[in-house]
Design an enzyme around this catalytic site. Structure first.
Site, short mmCIF file in Angstrom:
data_model
loop_
_atom_site.label_atom_id
_atom_site.label_comp_id
_atom_site.label_asym_id
_atom_site.label_seq_id
_atom_site.Cartn_x
_atom_site.Cartn_y
_atom_site.Cartn_z
N GLY A 48 -8.88 -7.30 9.02
CA GLY A 48 -8.27 -6.30 9.44
C GLY A 48 -7.80 -7.03 11.05
NE ARG A 49 -9.67 -2.80 15.38
CZ ARG A 49 -10.77 -1.40 15.64
NH1 ARG A 49 -11.98 -1.84 16.19
NH2 ARG A 49 -10.23 -0.26 15.21
CD GLN A 107 -3.11 0.90 2.45
OE1 GLN A 107 -2.38 1.50 3.56
NE2 GLN A 107 -4.20 0.85 2.30
NE ARG A 138 -8.56 0.22 2.76
CZ ARG A 138 -8.63 -0.09 3.90
NH1 ARG A 138 -7.93 0.58 4.75
NH2 ARG A 138 -9.71 -0.93 4.63
CE1 TYR A 146 -2.88 9.12 7.63
CE2 TYR A 146 -4.49 7.23 6.78
CZ TYR A 146 -3.67 7.82 7.65
OH TYR A 146 -3.69 7.76 8.70
#
Length: 367
Positions: A322-323, A100, A233, A186
């Site tokens: 993810g987690r 990424q 993304r 971002y």
């Protein structure tokens, strides 16, 4: 219950043995100085190589693009050599991994910038915090982001080229492809939204102008390494960090039309994973499908069952977790065999040792 999560899928030049992706997650375990990937990171990613696709933690394309302590780079020879440890380890386990590419923009800290000012489309505060390690105490804390400075128009082309060079470096490091980080407040996301972009030149104002930077980055990366090895993304329904903008859905859909023209292999939707997160309407998912013919990855608060369902409904092709992947390195095995999932330790997310990182056992090891 169908087994859609376990069907194979061709993703550009990569063949996935299942539809379960490992979502990009910042873990801040690089070697200092230099933010260099290392053997510990190689072990961590290799443990999770049974994912249909691993998307690496966000990786800064330049020193200017860094916003958190100990996050990896992809702009120096040392970074390339360090990442080779990771890609080699993943490929030895028959895994597939994309890098990424990240420029944080205003989500940064003065310590990363010679003049103490992060850069952004406009000099507007994100009213947010980043994780910074104090060199005196060697402990990390969340600290406020300073007011950024607005990018000069001449600087934008240099950042586009930084994305292009970072993509080339990623392929040199052995990655199967790259994901452009255009989400979560971002830099690319900052250009897309009126709440963070008050520019009056051709990179601000109209929706067409606000997507210009995203399009230029996507075109540059695709031209360098191939659109079939490039994803992106986006986060249409996430509004934290002063990013709320009631035009963002229209802007994302216009972006999707351009990304379809360029031929990017996937769009990865970052959906909120907290309990009161906004619901993504099915109409948006249908609208996106109508404009974009590539693959769609979704990441959020997905269970195995919900992930399987959205694939069956044709609204997504791949589910990123993810987690659950943090505490369950063999997540596809646990999903397939209906095994219970271990819980992750939230206190070990950023920085540290192997504790809460590569010491989570597989089901076989735990048994």
């Amino acid at each position: 219950m169908t087994r859609s999560l376990f069907q194979s899928l061709d993703l550009g030049s990569t063949t996935m043995p299942n539809r379960i992706a490992m979502s990009p997650m910042t873990r801040a375990r690089t070697t200092q100085p230099g933010d260099v990937p290392n053997e510990l990171m190689a072990e961590y990613y290799a443990q999770r190589a049974s994912a249909g696709l691993i998307i690496s933690e966000a990786t800064q394309i330049s020193q200017q693009g860094q916003g958190y302590s100990f996050t990896p780079g992809i702009f120096s020879p040392a970074h390339i050599e360090g990442w080779k440890l990771v890609t080699n380890a993943v490929h030895k386990k028959d895994g597939r991994i994309f890098l990424q590419l990240w420029h944080v923009g205003r989500m940064s800290h003065e310590s990363f910038h010679p003049d103490g000012k992060p850069v952004a489309p406009s000099a507007l505060s994100p009213d947010a915090q980043v994780w910074i390690v104090d060199p005196k105490t060697e402990k990390g804390n969340m600290v406020d982001c300073p007011l950024p400075r607005a990018l000069e128009k001449s600087e934008i082309a240099h950042i586009v080229n930084d994305f292009r060079q970072a993509a080339a470096n990623a392929i040199a490091a052995g990655f199967d492809g790259v994901e452009i980080h255009g989400a979560n407040g971002y830099l690319i996301d900052q250009f897309l939204r009126r709440s963070s972009n008050h520019r009056t030149d051709e990179y601000g104002g109209s929706q067409e102008n606000r997507i210009r930077f995203l399009v230029e980055v996507a075109e540059a990366v695709a031209a360098e390494i191939g659109a079939e090895r490039t994803g992106i993304r986006l986060s249409p329904y996430i509004t934290q960090r002063n990013m709320a903008d009631d035009e963002i859905i229209d802007v994302i859909l216009k972006s999707a039309k351009e990304l379809n023209r360029i031929g990017l292999t996937y769009i990865h939707l970052s959906e909120a994973d907290w309990d009161d997160a906004p619901t993504v309407p099915d109409q948006f998912r249908h609208d996106l499908r109508a404009l974009y013919s590539g693959k769609i990855i979704v990441a959020g608060k997905y269970t195995k069952e919900r992930g399987d369902q959205i694939i069956v409904e044709g609204l997504a092709d791949i589910i990123a977790y993810g987690r659950p992947f943090i505490a369950n390195p063999d997540l596809p095995h646990r999903f397939y065999n209906d095994l219970p999932l271990a819980d992750f330790d939230g206190g070990t997310l950023f920085g540290g040792t192997d504790k809460g990182y590569s010491d989570y056992p597989s089901w076989k090891q735990a048994s």
